[in-house]
Design a protein around this motif. Structure first.
Motif, short mmCIF file in Angstrom:
data_model
loop_
_atom_site.label_atom_id
_atom_site.label_comp_id
_atom_site.label_asym_id
_atom_site.label_seq_id
_atom_site.Cartn_x
_atom_site.Cartn_y
_atom_site.Cartn_z
N LEU A 136 -7.32 -11.92 3.33
CA LEU A 136 -8.54 -11.14 3.52
C LEU A 136 -8.82 -10.16 2.40
N PHE A 137 -7.80 -9.44 1.94
CA PHE A 137 -8.05 -8.34 1.00
C PHE A 137 -6.71 -7.93 0.40
N ASP A 138 -6.76 -7.36 -0.81
CA ASP A 138 -5.54 -6.76 -1.36
C ASP A 138 -5.88 -5.51 -2.14
N ALA A 139 -4.92 -4.61 -2.22
CA ALA A 139 -5.02 -3.40 -3.02
C ALA A 139 -3.86 -3.43 -4.00
N THR A 140 -4.16 -3.60 -5.27
CA THR A 140 -3.14 -3.78 -6.30
C THR A 140 -3.12 -2.59 -7.24
N VAL A 141 -1.94 -2.04 -7.43
CA VAL A 141 -1.71 -0.95 -8.39
C VAL A 141 -0.49 -1.33 -9.20
N THR A 142 -0.64 -1.45 -10.50
CA THR A 142 0.44 -1.98 -11.33
C THR A 142 1.26 -0.91 -12.04
N ASP A 143 0.84 0.35 -11.96
CA ASP A 143 1.51 1.37 -12.78
C ASP A 143 1.97 2.58 -11.96
N SER A 144 2.39 2.35 -10.73
CA SER A 144 2.89 3.45 -9.90
C SER A 144 4.24 3.06 -9.32
N SER A 181 1.20 -5.05 -4.97
CA SER A 181 0.05 -5.48 -4.17
C SER A 181 0.36 -5.37 -2.68
N MET A 182 -0.50 -4.69 -1.98
CA MET A 182 -0.47 -4.69 -0.52
C MET A 182 -1.62 -5.57 -0.06
N ARG A 183 -1.31 -6.55 0.79
CA ARG A 183 -2.30 -7.57 1.13
C ARG A 183 -2.59 -7.60 2.63
N ALA A 184 -3.80 -7.97 2.93
CA ALA A 184 -4.23 -8.13 4.32
C ALA A 184 -4.45 -9.60 4.62
N SER A 205 -9.62 -1.62 6.15
CA SER A 205 -9.33 -2.15 7.50
C SER A 205 -10.21 -1.49 8.55
N HIS A 206 -10.47 -0.20 8.36
CA HIS A 206 -11.34 0.51 9.31
C HIS A 206 -12.74 -0.09 9.33
N GLU A 207 -13.22 -0.49 8.18
CA GLU A 207 -14.58 -0.99 8.06
C GLU A 207 -14.71 -2.48 8.39
N HIS A 208 -13.64 -3.28 8.16
CA HIS A 208 -13.80 -4.73 8.20
C HIS A 208 -13.04 -5.44 9.31
N LEU A 209 -11.99 -4.85 9.85
CA LEU A 209 -11.26 -5.55 10.91
C LEU A 209 -11.96 -5.32 12.25
N PRO A 210 -11.96 -6.32 13.11
CA PRO A 210 -12.68 -6.18 14.38
C PRO A 210 -12.01 -5.18 15.31
N GLU A 211 -12.81 -4.61 16.17
CA GLU A 211 -12.29 -3.68 17.16
C GLU A 211 -11.27 -4.39 18.05
N THR A 270 -2.58 -9.25 15.43
CA THR A 270 -3.68 -10.14 15.03
C THR A 270 -3.82 -10.22 13.52
N HIS A 271 -3.29 -9.22 12.82
CA HIS A 271 -3.43 -9.17 11.37
C HIS A 271 -2.16 -8.58 10.75
N PHE A 272 -1.98 -8.85 9.47
CA PHE A 272 -0.93 -8.24 8.67
C PHE A 272 -1.57 -7.44 7.54
N ILE A 273 -1.04 -6.24 7.31
CA ILE A 273 -1.32 -5.51 6.06
C ILE A 273 0.05 -5.08 5.54
N VAL A 274 0.57 -5.82 4.59
CA VAL A 274 1.98 -5.69 4.22
C VAL A 274 2.17 -5.96 2.73
N TYR A 275 3.36 -5.58 2.25
CA TYR A 275 3.88 -6.15 1.01
C TYR A 275 4.43 -7.53 1.39
N ALA A 276 3.82 -8.56 0.87
CA ALA A 276 4.14 -9.92 1.34
C ALA A 276 5.61 -10.26 1.17
N ASP A 277 6.21 -9.83 0.06
CA ASP A 277 7.61 -10.21 -0.17
C ASP A 277 8.56 -9.49 0.77
N TRP A 278 8.13 -8.38 1.38
CA TRP A 278 8.98 -7.71 2.36
C TRP A 278 9.16 -8.57 3.61
#
Length: 676
Positions: free
Chosen positions: A497-505, A512-515, A416-422, A478-486
């Protein structure tokens, strides 16, 4: 030689073991992750507040934003702020957090030794210190980046120093009195639960004065002030003495938990605590021996017995209070978060209880045979071993939890720091790492770090939707970065836009946390009845809109699963969404009508499952009956709009109405009223 031994025991062995524990734990974490990382996202909330203090805008989660009370500990960010100021930025802030965490672990072992010794004797004191160091939950918490271990140490230190003040008049010096008052403030500011120990210190100072009772009462009053230290600090900096965390997580004050439902939820938590968690099952199996509860209870009972036998009743009372305080988290909606970190600060009392159990059994054994006491060290050693065998497992879990946070929260935050607009405003439901690494302003859906949002989080998805409809568009994220089901609905998500998925934690809130880009185009799409959108209304009851409900004396059922979001289509084919409440047997509210005017009512309702028959009642008389749906399975939308007439002679400025399900259950979304 003996004097030298007494000087360095137990400090030296405790320090050595603590360093080894820290080295093994952090070495494994760094091997798995590659750089420092907390095991909990909540740690980054504290780091963000520490940054705010270092940047001279304390309590402002981000510069330019209103002050908030999202950190449950006032003191922990303050302790870390100087390190941020001198250059410990990014993940480097973990090093001072770990230093404090593991130093507090070692200090807690030392306090446990000295606190237990007058109650359980030398062997019991040694076992207490050893159990603290071998209790794997403490190692996990020391590595978490959170305030758990400093808080546990503060409570133990309060208990020890207050007990010594009572037991030995010779140490009632001005310096020791200052220390007691300072400890009262430290423990209360470290976590709100510490106010109990601050109050206990005040009671000891008042009950056992040094010389001048009137002067001592002044010091006791200062310690009493410490019990309010956290709300005073919050009020001074944020304008509210109630922490946002309390609104979001406590059962008292939650609109769905009142009366018998509230007491029932608390007792359910107590049953879970005693029958499951303290018994080493499910969530606590990682830390406690299975079926440990009977021994734990015997240990707790042994504390006052040992206090009576050794004539150390005040000391026993402090330890017993610490043990019983483990029930405080039962007042949370749930305390199963974050490896049970809300429980473990109070575990020291239970560990000392096991040492007291050994001492009491030793006294009983000597009645049978004088040498039978020799079995006590073996029993205490077994207690230590039962905890120590879990250390390797937990050290692996520390590393894997940090890896999960790093690969999901830190990863998507840096993206998000690198890709979301100021100038982006990012809606989040885990607000720590995304704010700390992302660099954008955040909108905390849960409400910990965004004022006013916690009450809508507690109220549920539908109430949040209705709340967003009332907000100015420019204030919305302007944007969401969330667990979608929450979120409970995807209607607000725009372009993925993007997701970070970890299946074993298992430490994460989801795999998955999605943007997303935010899409607010459907807000207010359900404001008008789709059957008659042009009709002029004199009153509207918007269900799940908590302000509308309050102004119409809407009867809220005490359930935590009753809010629903309807997502359907109008007669013209347009998608509409509307917040409502489901599983209803009745709706009761007062409509604001024009007295003496015949009024048309329109109800947007749906069957909860299958079919429902609903009566509309006015002053107890049925004025209309609706038949909803058919037996084709569960439904959360599929709504219909039904009309009913309120006679002119019954219409009042406050007209009480009731919808009651004669058969089945129904969901309600909206009521409109207009002159017929």
């Amino acid at each position: 030689m003996k004097a030298r031994f007494e000087k360095y025991f137990p400090v030296a062995p405790i320090a050595i073991v603590t360093v080894i524990l820290a080295w093994r734990t952090l070495r494994e974490l760094l091997r798995v992750v590659g750089e420092p990382c907390a095991t909990l996202d909540d740690a980054f909330i504290h780091f963000q507040y520490a940054r705010a203090i270092a940047e001279l805008h304390p309590f402002r989660y981000q510069a330019g934003m209103p002050p908030t009370s999202g950190a449950t500990s006032v003191l922990w960010p303050l302790m870390l702020a100087p390190f941020h100021a001198i250059g410990f930025r990014g993940t480097a802030i973990l090093w001072p957090a770990w230093l404090f965490g593991f130093a507090a672990l070692g200090a807690l072992a030392n306090e446990s030794y000295h606190l237990a010794k007058p109650l359980s004797g030398r062997w019991g004191a040694v076992a207490s210190a050893a159990m603290v160091l071998s209790f794997s939950a403490f190692t996990w918490c020391a590595a978490s980046g959170m305030e758990v271990m400093p808080f546990a140490w503060a409570m133990a230190r309060c208990a020890r120093r207050a007990s010594e003040w009572r037991e030995d008049p010779a140490i009632r010096t001005p310096r020791r009195r200052w220390e007691l008052v300072l400890l009262a403030f430290i423990v209360a500011l470290m976590r709100p639960e510490g106010a109990i120990f601050a109050f206990a210190i005040a009671a000891v100072l008042a009950a056992f004065p040094r010389n001048d009772a009137h002067l001592e009462r002044s010091w006791a009053a200062l310690a009493i002030l410490a019990t309010f230290a956290t709300p005073i600090a919050l009020w001074m900096f944020t304008g509210s003495g109630r922490a946002n965390t309390a609104t979001a997580k406590l059962l008292p004050g939650n609109p769905y938990y009142v009366g018998s439902v509230l007491s029932g939820a608390i007792f359910d938590n107590l049953r879970t605590l005693t029958k499951t968690l303290l018994n080493g099952q499910i969530w606590s199996a990682e830390f406690l021996p299975t079926n440990a509860m009977p021994v734990a209870i015997m240990g707790a009972i042994s504390i006052p017995i040992a206090g009576f036998l050794r004539k150390k009743l005040v000391r026993a009372a402090f330890v017993f209070m610490m043990a019983l305080s483990i029930a405080i988290p039962c007042f949370y909606v749930t305390f199963l978060w974050n490896r049970l970190r809300y429980l473990w600060p109070f575990a020291t009392g239970w560990l000392i209880g096991l040492a007291c159990l050994g001492a009491v059994l030793g006294e009983i054994a000597t009645l049978v045979h004088p040498r039978a006491r020799a079995a006590v060290p073996m029993l205490l050693g077994a207690f230590v071993g039962a905890f120590a065998v879990r250390l390797d497992w937990v050290i692996d879990d520390v590393a894997n939890s940090a890896r999960g946070i790093y690969q999901q929260h830190v990863k998507i935050a840096r993206w998000s720091h690198e890709h979301l607009p100021e100038g982006s405003l990012v809606a989040v439901n885990d607000t720590g790492a995304i704010a700390y690494f992302g660099g954008h302003h955040t909108f905390d859906i849960v409400g910990l770090t965004t004022n006013g949002e916690a009450r809508y989080w507690v109220a549920g998805t539908a109430s949040r939707l209705e709340h967003y409809e009332q907000m100015p568009r420019e204030a919305l994220p302007t944007h969401f970065i969330v667990y979608a089901d929450w979120m409970g609905t995807d209607a607000l998500f725009g372009h993925f836009l993007f997701d970070a998925t970890v299946t074993d934690s298992t430490i994460l809130g989801g795999q998955s946390m999605r943007a997303y880009e935010a899409d607010w185009s459907l807000l207010r799409s359900g404001d008008k009845p789709f059957t008659d959108p042009e009709r002029e209304m004199i009153d509207v009851v918007d269900i799940a809109d908590i302000e509308s409900e309050a102004s119409h004396a809407y009867a809220l059922l005490a359930r935590d699963n009753e809010e629903v979001v309807g997502d359907s289509y109008s007669l013209s084919g347009n998608r509409i969404i509307d917040g409502g409440r489901g599983y209803r047997r009745f709706d009761r509210f007062s409509a604001h009508l024009q007295a003496g005017k015949e009024t048309l009512g329109i109800a947007r309702v749906a069957p909860t499952k299958g079919q429902a028959i609903v009566d509309v009642k006015l002053a107890g008389d049925v004025i209309a009956t609706f038949t909803l749906g058919s037996d084709d399975g569960w439904t959360t939308a599929g709504w219909t709009e039904h009309t009913f007439t309120i006679p002119a002679n019954a219409a009042k400025t406050e007209t009480p109405l009731e919808l009651e399900a004669r058969e089945g259950l129904f969901n309600s979304y909206h009521y409109w009223f207009s002159i017929h």
